[in-house]
Scaffold this motif. Structure first.
Motif, PDB file in Angstrom:
ATOM      1  N   ALA A 248       6.320   7.967  -8.994  1.00  0.00           N
ATOM      2  CA  ALA A 248       6.263   6.881  -8.013  1.00  0.00           C
ATOM      3  C   ALA A 248       7.546   6.055  -8.135  1.00  0.00           C
ATOM      4  O   ALA A 248       7.560   4.999  -8.775  1.00  0.00           O
ATOM      5  CB  ALA A 248       5.031   6.011  -8.267  1.00  0.00           C
ATOM      6  N   PRO A 249       8.644   6.521  -7.529  1.00  0.00           N
ATOM      7  CA  PRO A 249       9.935   5.835  -7.684  1.00  0.00           C
ATOM      8  C   PRO A 249      10.037   4.509  -6.947  1.00  0.00           C
ATOM      9  O   PRO A 249      10.954   3.719  -7.202  1.00  0.00           O
ATOM     10  CB  PRO A 249      10.933   6.849  -7.121  1.00  0.00           C
ATOM     11  N   GLY A 250       9.126   4.248  -6.017  1.00  0.00           N
ATOM     12  CA  GLY A 250       9.129   2.957  -5.340  1.00  0.00           C
ATOM     13  C   GLY A 250      10.072   2.844  -4.159  1.00  0.00           C
ATOM     14  O   GLY A 250      10.230   1.761  -3.596  1.00  0.00           O
ATOM     15  N   THR A 251      10.708   3.944  -3.751  1.00  0.00           N
ATOM     16  CA  THR A 251      11.640   3.885  -2.626  1.00  0.00           C
ATOM     17  C   THR A 251      10.923   3.679  -1.292  1.00  0.00           C
ATOM     18  O   THR A 251      11.505   3.179  -0.340  1.00  0.00           O
ATOM     19  CB  THR A 251      12.493   5.160  -2.562  1.00  0.00           C
ATOM     20  N   GLN A 252       9.657   4.064  -1.232  1.00  0.00           N
ATOM     21  CA  GLN A 252       8.843   3.798  -0.048  1.00  0.00           C
ATOM     22  C   GLN A 252       7.428   3.480  -0.514  1.00  0.00           C
ATOM     23  O   GLN A 252       6.608   4.374  -0.731  1.00  0.00           O
ATOM     24  CB  GLN A 252       8.846   4.995   0.913  1.00  0.00           C
ATOM     25  N   ALA A 253       7.159   2.187  -0.682  1.00  0.00           N
ATOM     26  CA  ALA A 253       5.880   1.764  -1.242  1.00  0.00           C
ATOM     27  C   ALA A 253       5.317   0.592  -0.441  1.00  0.00           C
ATOM     28  O   ALA A 253       6.061  -0.176   0.186  1.00  0.00           O
ATOM     29  CB  ALA A 253       6.042   1.381  -2.705  1.00  0.00           C
ATOM     30  N   PHE A 254       4.003   0.453  -0.483  1.00  0.00           N
ATOM     31  CA  PHE A 254       3.299  -0.603   0.258  1.00  0.00           C
ATOM     32  C   PHE A 254       2.263  -1.229  -0.663  1.00  0.00           C
ATOM     33  O   PHE A 254       1.626  -0.542  -1.460  1.00  0.00           O
ATOM     34  CB  PHE A 254       2.606  -0.017   1.491  1.00  0.00           C
ATOM     35  N   SER A 255       2.093  -2.530  -0.543  1.00  0.00           N
ATOM     36  CA  SER A 255       1.140  -3.243  -1.391  1.00  0.00           C
ATOM     37  C   SER A 255       0.152  -4.023  -0.549  1.00  0.00           C
ATOM     38  O   SER A 255       0.473  -4.503   0.542  1.00  0.00           O
ATOM     39  CB  SER A 255       1.867  -4.205  -2.338  1.00  0.00           C
ATOM     40  N   GLY A 256      -1.075  -4.149  -1.096  1.00  0.00           N
ATOM     41  CA  GLY A 256      -2.111  -4.944  -0.469  1.00  0.00           C
ATOM     42  C   GLY A 256      -3.121  -5.319  -1.533  1.00  0.00           C
ATOM     43  O   GLY A 256      -3.646  -4.438  -2.222  1.00  0.00           O
ATOM     44  N   GLY A 257      -3.354  -6.607  -1.713  1.00  0.00           N
ATOM     45  CA  GLY A 257      -4.229  -7.035  -2.798  1.00  0.00           C
ATOM     46  C   GLY A 257      -3.668  -6.563  -4.127  1.00  0.00           C
ATOM     47  O   GLY A 257      -2.502  -6.797  -4.444  1.00  0.00           O
ATOM     48  N   SER A 258      -4.486  -5.866  -4.902  1.00  0.00           N
ATOM     49  CA  SER A 258      -4.047  -5.359  -6.206  1.00  0.00           C
ATOM     50  C   SER A 258      -3.671  -3.876  -6.144  1.00  0.00           C
ATOM     51  O   SER A 258      -3.498  -3.238  -7.178  1.00  0.00           O
ATOM     52  CB  SER A 258      -5.158  -5.546  -7.242  1.00  0.00           C
ATOM     53  N   ALA A 259      -3.519  -3.341  -4.931  1.00  0.00           N
ATOM     54  CA  ALA A 259      -3.218  -1.917  -4.769  1.00  0.00           C
ATOM     55  C   ALA A 259      -1.773  -1.709  -4.330  1.00  0.00           C
ATOM     56  O   ALA A 259      -1.248  -2.453  -3.496  1.00  0.00           O
ATOM     57  CB  ALA A 259      -4.155  -1.294  -3.748  1.00  0.00           C
ATOM     58  N   THR A 260      -1.143  -0.699  -4.913  1.00  0.00           N
ATOM     59  CA  THR A 260       0.200  -0.298  -4.507  1.00  0.00           C
ATOM     60  C   THR A 260       0.189   1.188  -4.180  1.00  0.00           C
ATOM     61  O   THR A 260      -0.181   2.016  -5.021  1.00  0.00           O
ATOM     62  CB  THR A 260       1.243  -0.570  -5.600  1.00  0.00           C
ATOM     63  N   LEU A 261       0.586   1.519  -2.965  1.00  0.00           N
ATOM     64  CA  LEU A 261       0.647   2.902  -2.503  1.00  0.00           C
ATOM     65  C   LEU A 261       2.101   3.320  -2.422  1.00  0.00           C
ATOM     66  O   LEU A 261       2.899   2.688  -1.727  1.00  0.00           O
ATOM     67  CB  LEU A 261      -0.014   3.025  -1.125  1.00  0.00           C
ATOM     68  N   ASP A 262       2.455   4.385  -3.129  1.00  0.00           N
ATOM     69  CA  ASP A 262       3.822   4.893  -3.130  1.00  0.00           C
ATOM     70  C   ASP A 262       3.843   6.250  -2.433  1.00  0.00           C
ATOM     71  O   ASP A 262       3.246   7.217  -2.913  1.00  0.00           O
ATOM     72  CB  ASP A 262       4.334   5.027  -4.566  1.00  0.00           C
TER      73      ASP A 262
END
Length: 304
Positions: free
Chosen positions: A44-58
């Motif tokens: 999960a390099p974080g180059t395309q990631a989204f966050s909502g609440g306590s969740a992070t989608l990479d």
């Protein structure tokens, strides 16, 4: 001659024929395959990631056939849903917090929708969405989703199931040899756990290493273990879930170069396989299995 020995002799015969053809035709050569582990590691390099609440989608590596999710909150029950281009909903119970977990993009190319839900009322089965994201995905290699470890086929380079795969692949000349060795190991050494089958809870996720250590498991466990061993040998393997007749069940299919998807592997007669279902093969006699297979239809609902 035993079934297993017959398979090996058939493979040897093929190798001899190919070698002779190579000597005289000058186009083919046969040598032992590399049986070392070939474990792909999701990241999960974080180059395309989204966050909502306590969740992070990479979704940085969606082109490799997977996405990564990390939930860092304290909600007691969290679900992750992937809606595929075909409209199929894959719903997972998030089992590990504060850690990225890989989930497969089983449909390959197309538009996916991802959503994370926290339980609001477990009694009333009510959930609230904390993250929702859509993305157009192009998977570079259609085999990738079935080579990487994921939520239901969970392994890494240190896994005992991977080491067992290396042991079983040692000396094998072809992927077909490896499939045969792994399949027979599972059917000969893992017994069916009838009590677990009666008590297993919804959302259960198998552990290949735990199944290997226990020497017992349900259909999901068998299939996850075999898939882990084959994937770690570089053999694309699908964990398939659906129905056999009216029974909910899990089994596998694997991809062999020049043959295609092998999705029927109970018996090999030198020309073809019948259903690749290690649980059924382990739990029944050959004759009863044949009879069952003749009167049953496998219907796939999910691919992992």
């Amino acid at each position: 001659m035993s079934y297993k020995t017959g398979c090996r002799w058939y493979t040897v015969l093929c190798a001899v024929v190919l070698t002779i053809f190579g000597l005289y035709g000058g186009v083919l050569e046969v040598s032992a395959r590399d049986g070392s582990a070939k474990v792909l590691t999701p990241s999960a390099p974080g180059t395309q990631a989204f966050s909502g609440g306590s969740a992070t989608l990479d979704i940085s590596n969606a082109s490799e056939g997977y996405v990564m999710l990390n939930y860092s909150g304290n909600n007691p029950k969290v679900k992750f849903r992937i809606t595929t281009p075909a409209g199929t909903n894959y719903t997972y119970l998030v089992s590990e917090y504060n850690k990225y977990t890989a989930y497969p993009l089983s449909d390959g190319n197309g538009n996916y929708t991802f959503a994370v839900y926290e339980v609001a009322s477990e009694k009333d089965n009510l959930y609230a969405a904390v993250l929702s994201q859509s993305a157009a995905v192009t998977v570079a290699n259609g085999m990738s989703p079935f080579l990487y470890p994921n939520y239901y086929v969970n392994f890494n380079s240190s896994s005992t199931s991977v080491q067992k795969g290396v042991e079983l692949a040692r000396g094998c000349s072809t992927d077909l040899d490896v499939v045969t060795e792994v399949y027979h190991y599972a059917t000969d050494n893992i017994t069916y756990d009838y009590n677990k089958a009666k008590t297993v809870q919804s959302g259960y996720a198998p552990s290949p290493d735990a199944t290997l250590a226990a020497g017992t498991g349900i259909c999901f466990d068998y299939s996850s273990l075999v898939a882990a061993m084959l994937r770690s040998q570089g053999i694309p393997t699908r964990l398939e879930v659906g129905y056999v007749g009216n029974a909910y069940h899990a089994w596998i299919s694997c991809y062999i170069a020049d043959i295609g998807w092998v999705d029927d592997i109970m018996e090999f007669d030198g020309k073809k396989w019948t259903m690749m279902d290690p649980t059924m093969a382990a739990g029944q006699s050959k004759e009863s299995f044949k009879k069952f297979m003749k009167n049953s239809t496998y219907s796939i609902k999910y691919l992992y």
